[in-house]
Design an enzyme around this catalytic site. Structure first.
Site, short mmCIF file in Angstrom:
data_model
loop_
_atom_site.label_atom_id
_atom_site.label_comp_id
_atom_site.label_asym_id
_atom_site.label_seq_id
_atom_site.Cartn_x
_atom_site.Cartn_y
_atom_site.Cartn_z
N SER A 127 0.89 -10.17 6.48
CA SER A 127 -0.28 -10.76 5.80
C SER A 127 -1.23 -11.40 6.79
CB SER A 127 0.23 -11.82 4.82
OG SER A 127 -0.81 -12.64 4.39
N TYR A 152 6.30 -19.42 2.84
CA TYR A 152 5.94 -18.01 2.63
C TYR A 152 5.31 -17.44 3.91
CZ TYR A 152 2.72 -14.23 1.56
OH TYR A 152 2.00 -13.06 1.62
N LYS A 156 6.58 -14.48 6.85
CA LYS A 156 5.83 -13.32 7.36
C LYS A 156 5.86 -13.32 8.89
CE LYS A 156 4.67 -11.43 3.48
NZ LYS A 156 5.44 -10.24 3.07
#
Ligand code: UFG
Length: 348
Positions: A127, A152, A156
């Site tokens: 992302s 989160y 990544k």
């Protein structure tokens, strides 16, 4: 013989669109999903669009090593696209252990099983969140990653690093792992058939599902988070990438891997349009293209939002031979068609 791609998390929003594009490009696909954040609507839609009834589907959790191992035993997998992960930024702040366990363990299992079965090509769904609040825009793949503000985002970054390290460690072994990380900007929209699209559970966190749900009357009013940013109209700038364009980038990346065209064992590509669009512009474009008025109001900034981010897409354009093609208007029309399809199908 057609190459076979395992799509973990293949029943979800992006996974279902990627499955369609892979099949249309001539790949065999195996879909694995634990259905923790979606139902079978996406997979059923994939079958309708492609006319393929026989796509193998496994309801398994990639956090279970034996289940992943079973997939690699039953199928000769040429490439894995790994989507299976939790993705709500706010929830990850409240439930970090759940996020670290799920997102890291599932990816570790994929890599370890792939290695134990003789190596594989692995595409990781990363992302633009890894860039944080970048100082220089647009961001290139060389733009330094910044410390993440959420578990989160951390997962990544960690998964990117794990993939890089595993690629390095296996490069001269007899079980080579090749890796590509695709850094997505803001995926929006739906398949032109309106048979698959984003199906958020509960109140949507993301802008476009909130817009379409407001337009259809499911939500009363869209809150635009902040109109006092130092941008032209005061709202945040993002790079909204059509989900079908995004899916095609995956096909280009998988082809590069399975056809042996990678320049390094581990590569990173930005997947965006290169075009910054403000929240206000997006809302206005939605109203215009769909010929309706949206109920919205400006509220305070949302904590954790970056003011602006968009992609330099040169590397993906040149190396993957891929370019985003759909206009924002086409994409917003597809998002609205999908919301109306959901309302008509009783799925909403
Ligand atoms: N926004 C609103 N109202 C809403 C929802 C969003 O005004 O109800 C605004 C946000 O403030 C932001 C823009 O719309 O300016 C886009 O917000 P999204 O939540 O749709 O997307 P983000 O850019 O915050 O997040 C996305 C992905 C994340 C990823 C992040 C950074 O959803 O997974 O990009 O790459 F981490």
């Amino acid at each position: 013989m057609a190459k076979k791609v395992l799509v973990s998390g293949g029943a979800g929003y992006i996974g279902s669109h990627v499955t369609v594009e892979l099949i249309e490009a001539g790949y065999d696909v195996v879909v694995a999903d634990n259905l923790s954040n979606c139902d079978m609507t996406g997979f059923e839609g994939v079958k309708k669009i492609t006319g393929r009834e026989e796509i193998p589907f496994y309801q398994i959790d990639c956090c279970d090593y034996a289940s992943v191992d079973m997939l690699f035993t039953e199928h000769k997998i040429d490439a894995v696209i790994h989507f299976a992960a939790f993705k709500a930024v706010g929830e990850s702040v409240a439930e970090p252990l759940m996020y670290y366990r799920n997102n890291l363990v599932s990816f570790l299992n994929i890599l370890e099983v792939a290695k134990n079965h003789g190596g594989c090509n692995v595409l990781f769904s990363s992302s633009a969140t890894v860039y944080g609040e970048a100082e220089v825009l647009p961001v290139t793949e060389q733009t330094p990653r910044l410390p993440s503000t959420s578990p989160y985002g951390n997962t990544k970054q960690m998964c990117e690093d794990i993939l890089r390290d595993v690629v390095f460690a296996t490069s001269s072994s007899d079980a080579v792992i090749n890796g590509i990380a695709l850094r997505y900007f803001n995926p929006i929209g739906a398949h032109p058939s309106a048979l698959i699209g984003e199906l958020p559970r509960g109140v949507p966190n993301n802008l476009v599902p909130f817009i379409t749900q407001t337009a259809i009357g499911k939500r009363e009013c869209l809150s635009i988070f902040g109109n006092d940013y130092p941008t032209e109209d005061g709202t945040c700038l993002r790079d909204y990438i059509d989900v079908v364009d995004l899916a095609k980038a995956h096909v280009a990346a998988v082809s590069r891997m399975v056809e042996g065209r990678m320049k390094k064992g581990y590569e990173i590509f930005n997947v965006g349009t290169g075009r910054p669009v403000s929240v206000y512009e997006l809302v206005s474009a939605f109203e215009k293209v769909n010929n309706l008025r949206l109920n919205y109001r400006f509220v305070d900034r949302r904590p954790g939002d970056v003011m602006a981010i968009w992609a330099d897409t040169k590397l993906a354009n040149e190396e993957l031979g891929w370019k985003a093609e759909r206009t924002v208007e086409e994409t917003l029309a597809s998002a609205w068609a999908w919301e109306k399809y959901l309302a008509g199908s009783g799925n909403n």
